[in-house]
Design a protein around this motif. Structure first.
Motif, PDB file in Angstrom:
ATOM      1  N   LYS A  26       0.844  -1.196   0.000  1.00 32.36           N
ATOM      2  CA  LYS A  26       0.000   0.000   0.000  1.00 32.36           C
ATOM      3  C   LYS A  26       0.879   1.245   0.000  1.00 32.36           C
ATOM      4  N   GLN A  27       0.353   2.329  -0.592  1.00 33.75           N
ATOM      5  CA  GLN A  27       1.084   3.589  -0.611  1.00 33.75           C
ATOM      6  C   GLN A  27       0.105   4.738  -0.739  1.00 33.75           C
ATOM      7  N   GLU A  28       0.284   5.781   0.059  1.00 30.68           N
ATOM      8  CA  GLU A  28      -0.550   6.975  -0.034  1.00 30.68           C
ATOM      9  C   GLU A  28       0.218   8.181  -0.549  1.00 30.68           C
ATOM     10  N   LEU A  29       1.502   8.275  -0.219  1.00 33.30           N
ATOM     11  CA  LEU A  29       2.299   9.419  -0.649  1.00 33.30           C
ATOM     12  C   LEU A  29       3.079   9.089  -1.904  1.00 33.30           C
ATOM     13  N   LEU A  30       3.001   9.967  -2.871  1.00 35.59           N
ATOM     14  CA  LEU A  30       3.731   9.769  -4.118  1.00 35.59           C
ATOM     15  C   LEU A  30       4.780  10.864  -4.267  1.00 35.59           C
ATOM     16  N   LEU A  31       5.663  10.958  -3.298  1.00 39.70           N
ATOM     17  CA  LEU A  31       6.718  11.948  -3.363  1.00 39.70           C
ATOM     18  C   LEU A  31       8.019  11.329  -2.902  1.00 39.70           C
ATOM     19  N   ALA A  32       9.097  12.031  -3.192  1.00 37.37           N
ATOM     20  CA  ALA A  32      10.420  11.534  -2.820  1.00 37.37           C
ATOM     21  C   ALA A  32      10.683  11.827  -1.351  1.00 37.37           C
ATOM     22  N   PHE A  33      10.921  10.788  -0.590  1.00 32.95           N
ATOM     23  CA  PHE A  33      11.163  10.945   0.834  1.00 32.95           C
ATOM     24  C   PHE A  33      12.495  11.626   1.118  1.00 32.95           C
ATOM     25  N   ASP A  34      13.398  11.668   0.141  1.00 32.56           N
ATOM     26  CA  ASP A  34      14.706  12.266   0.385  1.00 32.56           C
ATOM     27  C   ASP A  34      14.646  13.786   0.497  1.00 32.56           C
ATOM     28  N   HIS A  35      13.504  14.404   0.215  1.00 37.99           N
ATOM     29  CA  HIS A  35      13.344  15.856   0.328  1.00 37.99           C
ATOM     30  C   HIS A  35      12.622  16.248   1.616  1.00 37.99           C
ATOM     31  N   ALA A  36      12.431  15.316   2.525  1.00 37.53           N
ATOM     32  CA  ALA A  36      11.687  15.599   3.745  1.00 37.53           C
ATOM     33  C   ALA A  36      12.392  14.994   4.949  1.00 37.53           C
ATOM     34  N   ASP A  37      12.049  15.529   6.125  1.00 49.90           N
ATOM     35  CA  ASP A  37      12.485  14.921   7.374  1.00 49.90           C
ATOM     36  C   ASP A  37      11.433  13.872   7.734  1.00 49.90           C
ATOM     37  N   LEU A  38      11.886  12.692   8.111  1.00 47.82           N
ATOM     38  CA  LEU A  38      10.983  11.564   8.333  1.00 47.82           C
ATOM     39  C   LEU A  38      10.886  11.219   9.811  1.00 47.82           C
ATOM     40  N   TYR A  39       9.652  11.048  10.280  1.00 43.84           N
ATOM     41  CA  TYR A  39       9.396  10.721  11.680  1.00 43.84           C
ATOM     42  C   TYR A  39       8.391   9.573  11.748  1.00 43.84           C
ATOM     43  N   CYS A  40       8.489   8.781  12.791  1.00 39.58           N
ATOM     44  CA  CYS A  40       7.529   7.690  12.991  1.00 39.58           C
ATOM     45  C   CYS A  40       7.385   7.431  14.488  1.00 39.58           C
ATOM     46  N   ASP A  41       6.387   6.623  14.835  1.00 39.04           N
ATOM     47  CA  ASP A  41       6.235   6.248  16.235  1.00 39.04           C
ATOM     48  C   ASP A  41       6.709   4.821  16.501  1.00 39.04           C
ATOM     49  N   PHE A  42       6.896   4.028  15.458  1.00 38.81           N
ATOM     50  CA  PHE A  42       7.342   2.645  15.632  1.00 38.81           C
ATOM     51  C   PHE A  42       8.122   2.255  14.383  1.00 38.81           C
ATOM     52  N   THR A  43       9.449   2.354  14.454  1.00 41.98           N
ATOM     53  CA  THR A  43      10.312   2.222  13.282  1.00 41.98           C
ATOM     54  C   THR A  43      10.092   0.939  12.508  1.00 41.98           C
ATOM     55  N   SER A  44      10.127  -0.203  13.177  1.00 38.38           N
ATOM     56  CA  SER A  44      10.053  -1.465  12.435  1.00 38.38           C
ATOM     57  C   SER A  44       8.735  -1.604  11.678  1.00 38.38           C
ATOM     58  N   GLN A  45       7.660  -1.126  12.231  1.00 38.68           N
ATOM     59  CA  GLN A  45       6.382  -1.202  11.529  1.00 38.68           C
ATOM     60  C   GLN A  45       6.335  -0.207  10.361  1.00 38.68           C
ATOM     61  N   SER A  46       6.899   0.969  10.548  1.00 36.79           N
ATOM     62  CA  SER A  46       6.884   1.985   9.496  1.00 36.79           C
ATOM     63  C   SER A  46       7.661   1.561   8.257  1.00 36.79           C
ATOM     64  N   VAL A  47       8.758   0.821   8.459  1.00 37.42           N
ATOM     65  CA  VAL A  47       9.581   0.437   7.309  1.00 37.42           C
ATOM     66  C   VAL A  47       9.167  -0.902   6.698  1.00 37.42           C
ATOM     67  N   VAL A  48       8.357  -1.683   7.412  1.00 38.47           N
ATOM     68  CA  VAL A  48       7.924  -2.979   6.878  1.00 38.47           C
ATOM     69  C   VAL A  48       6.541  -2.878   6.236  1.00 38.47           C
ATOM     70  N   ILE A  49       5.568  -2.291   6.941  1.00 34.49           N
ATOM     71  CA  ILE A  49       4.216  -2.210   6.386  1.00 34.49           C
ATOM     72  C   ILE A  49       3.687  -0.791   6.315  1.00 34.49           C
ATOM     73  N   GLY A  50       4.457   0.189   6.775  1.00 31.55           N
ATOM     74  CA  GLY A  50       4.028   1.584   6.756  1.00 31.55           C
ATOM     75  C   GLY A  50       4.450   2.298   5.489  1.00 31.55           C
ATOM     76  N   GLU A  51       4.235   3.591   5.484  1.00 34.91           N
ATOM     77  CA  GLU A  51       4.529   4.407   4.303  1.00 34.91           C
ATOM     78  C   GLU A  51       6.007   4.352   3.909  1.00 34.91           C
ATOM     79  N   PHE A  52       6.900   4.203   4.868  1.00 36.56           N
ATOM     80  CA  PHE A  52       8.326   4.243   4.563  1.00 36.56           C
ATOM     81  C   PHE A  52       8.859   2.970   3.923  1.00 36.56           C
TER      82      PHE A  52
END
Length: 76
Positions: free
Chosen positions: A8-34
């Protein structure tokens, strides 16, 4: 963010132009937007929001900063 499953994906932009924050790293990089960003971007730029709230990491510096927060819904 509503992403909660691989692919799944909601954001269609390059993450390298933004500061990235999350509340639970492993979930954000496995099933989250990141999951859709380059590993090097995540390694160098992803900050847990708790680190910012506790003062151990810096958050947004000025009004022109672009920030993305991927929330897994973990209670503070």
């Amino acid at each position: 963010m509503g992403v909660d499953t691989k692919g799944k994906q909601e954001l269609l932009l390059a993450f390298d132009h933004a500061d990235l924050y999350c509340d639970f790293t492993s979930q954000s990089v496995v099933i989250g937007e990141f999951q859709h960003s380059e590993k090097s971007t995540i390694t160098n730029k992803l900050t847990m929001i708790g680190e910012v709230l506790s003062g151990r990491a810096q958050g947004r510096i000025n009004n022109s900063d672009i920030t993305i927060f991927d929330s897994s819904g973990i209670a503070v």
